[in-house]
Motif scaffolding. Structure first.
Motif, short mmCIF file in Angstrom:
data_model
loop_
_atom_site.label_atom_id
_atom_site.label_comp_id
_atom_site.label_asym_id
_atom_site.label_seq_id
_atom_site.Cartn_x
_atom_site.Cartn_y
_atom_site.Cartn_z
N ALA A 41 4.81 85.67 62.18
CA ALA A 41 5.71 85.05 61.21
C ALA A 41 6.97 85.90 61.02
O ALA A 41 8.10 85.40 61.07
N LYS A 42 6.77 87.22 60.87
CA LYS A 42 7.93 88.11 60.67
C LYS A 42 8.79 88.19 61.93
O LYS A 42 10.02 88.23 61.86
N GLY A 43 8.12 88.22 63.08
CA GLY A 43 8.86 88.31 64.34
C GLY A 43 9.68 87.06 64.61
O GLY A 43 10.84 87.14 65.01
N THR A 44 9.05 85.91 64.36
CA THR A 44 9.76 84.64 64.58
C THR A 44 10.98 84.56 63.67
O THR A 44 12.07 84.16 64.09
N ALA A 45 10.80 84.97 62.41
CA ALA A 45 11.91 84.90 61.44
C ALA A 45 13.05 85.84 61.86
O ALA A 45 14.22 85.46 61.82
N ALA A 46 12.69 87.06 62.29
CA ALA A 46 13.73 88.03 62.68
C ALA A 46 14.49 87.53 63.90
O ALA A 46 15.73 87.60 63.95
N ALA A 47 13.77 86.98 64.89
CA ALA A 47 14.43 86.48 66.10
C ALA A 47 15.30 85.27 65.77
O ALA A 47 16.41 85.14 66.29
N ALA A 48 14.79 84.40 64.89
CA ALA A 48 15.55 83.20 64.53
C ALA A 48 16.86 83.58 63.84
O ALA A 48 17.90 82.97 64.09
N GLU A 49 16.81 84.60 62.99
CA GLU A 49 18.03 85.04 62.29
C GLU A 49 19.08 85.54 63.28
O GLU A 49 20.25 85.21 63.18
N LEU A 50 18.62 86.33 64.24
CA LEU A 50 19.56 86.86 65.25
C LEU A 50 20.07 85.73 66.14
O LEU A 50 21.26 85.69 66.47
N ALA A 51 19.18 84.81 66.50
CA ALA A 51 19.60 83.67 67.33
C ALA A 51 20.62 82.81 66.59
O ALA A 51 21.58 82.30 67.19
N ALA A 52 20.42 82.67 65.26
CA ALA A 52 21.36 81.88 64.46
C ALA A 52 22.75 82.50 64.46
O ALA A 52 23.75 81.81 64.27
N ASP A 53 22.81 83.83 64.66
CA ASP A 53 24.11 84.52 64.75
C ASP A 53 24.68 84.44 66.17
O ASP A 53 25.67 85.11 66.49
N GLY A 54 24.00 83.70 67.04
CA GLY A 54 24.52 83.47 68.39
C GLY A 54 24.01 84.44 69.44
O GLY A 54 24.48 84.45 70.57
#
Ligand code: NAP
Length: 265
Positions: A41-54
């Motif tokens: 859950a924490k890993g998915t959230a961290a990756a999603a945040e970075l991906a959202a920044d492009g």
């Protein structure tokens, strides 16, 4: 690497702290980054945040203290036909207290964790890959008594011999003899002394494939581990780690660095 394809970096313990910022900086430098975490859950959230920044960042689960988890990541990368250009062994723990349980868990994560993941990913390393062992100034040889320093730096030391030495530390803690045998009352420090020794031992095998392996200290950094009072920002600490991850082909191997400057073992 086919033209146009981004080089691939794998970072352990990357859901927070330095690991997460290393992912951001590597992605900014043009890498496709596999952000790994033992907590999906924490890993998915961290990756999603970075991906959202492009940024080109994706999540894969990895508990560095678990052989099966490391093997599963290697199998996953193999299925995807992926080769690894950068591995950053960043995951670590700094537990409170000092007893056999603390020594065992710390060694399993901070030392065997890096050994386990590096070993599991060996078949996936691209020729000329970079491996970074995130160590600490607390892992300098001065952390242990002279007789142990000689053993850690013995030219005849093998990986098996290093594992035996580390097991002796855990056993000595259990026997209440660690001080007499020259060990500090810090499993964290011993785990990093051993990680540095592993870095040196890996050089000859990896050199044949043009792979550079170095240990790095990020300095004292304001993360959950370093605490609020630490002197460095996460960005500064991560920069110190990204430097050996992005060395030129003729860069150093088998060294220990902070901010690109060589440290004494
Ligand atoms: P941190 O904020 O405590 O983060 C540690 C990371 O490691 C977390 O993501 C944690 O995941 C992960 N981790 C722990 N055990 C794991 C396991 N078994 N499998 C996978 N991941 C695991 O620490 P940090 O300050 O960013 O430290 C990063 C590295 O820098 C470490 O190697 C540390 O020793 C080194 N270092 C830090 C400092 C400093 O001042 N901060 C100084 C010198 C060296 P969870 O969220 O699941 O716990």
């Amino acid at each position: 690497m086919p033209p146009g394809k981004r080089p691939l970096a794998v970072v352990t313990g990357a859901n927070r702290g330095l690991g997460r910022e290393v992912c951001r900086q590597l992605a900014q430098a043009g890498y496709e980054v596999v952000l790994t975490s033992r907590d999906p859950a924490k890993g998915t959230a961290a990756a999603a945040e970075l991906a959202a920044d492009g940024f080109a960042v994706l999540f894969r689960p990895l508990d560095v203290a678990d052989d099966a988890s490391a093997a599963a990541l290697a199998a996953d990368l193999a299925r995807a036909g992926a080769t690894v250009d950068v591995l950053v062994n960043n995951a670590a723990i700094a537990l409170k207290g000092f007893n056999t349980e603390v020594a065992r868990r710390t060694i399993d994560t901070n030392f065997y964790g890096a050994a386990r993941v590096t070993d599991a990913l060996q078949p996936r390393f691209a020729a000329g890959a970079r491996i970074v062992m995130v160590s600490s100034g607390l892992g300098q040889l001065t952390a242990v008594a002279p007789q142990l320093r000689r053993q850690f730096t013995n030219a005849k030391l093998t990986t098996v011999g290093l594992f035996d030495l580390v097991e002796k530390f855990v056993a000595d803690v259990g026997l209440g003899r660690h001080g007499l045998e020259g060990w500090p009352s810090s499993a964290y420090n011993v785990s990093k002394v051993a990680l540095n020794a592993l870095t040196r031992l890996l050089v000859p095998t990896l050199k044949k494939r043009g792979i550079l392996v170095n240990a790095v200290c990020p300095g004292w950094v304001r993360t959950d581990m370093g605490g609020h009072g630490a002197s460095r920002s996460v960005e500064e600490g991560a920069k110190s780690i990204v430097w050996p991850a992005t060395l030129a082909a003729d860069g150093p191997t088998g060294g220990f660095f902070r901010d690109g400057q060589r440290l004494a073992w």
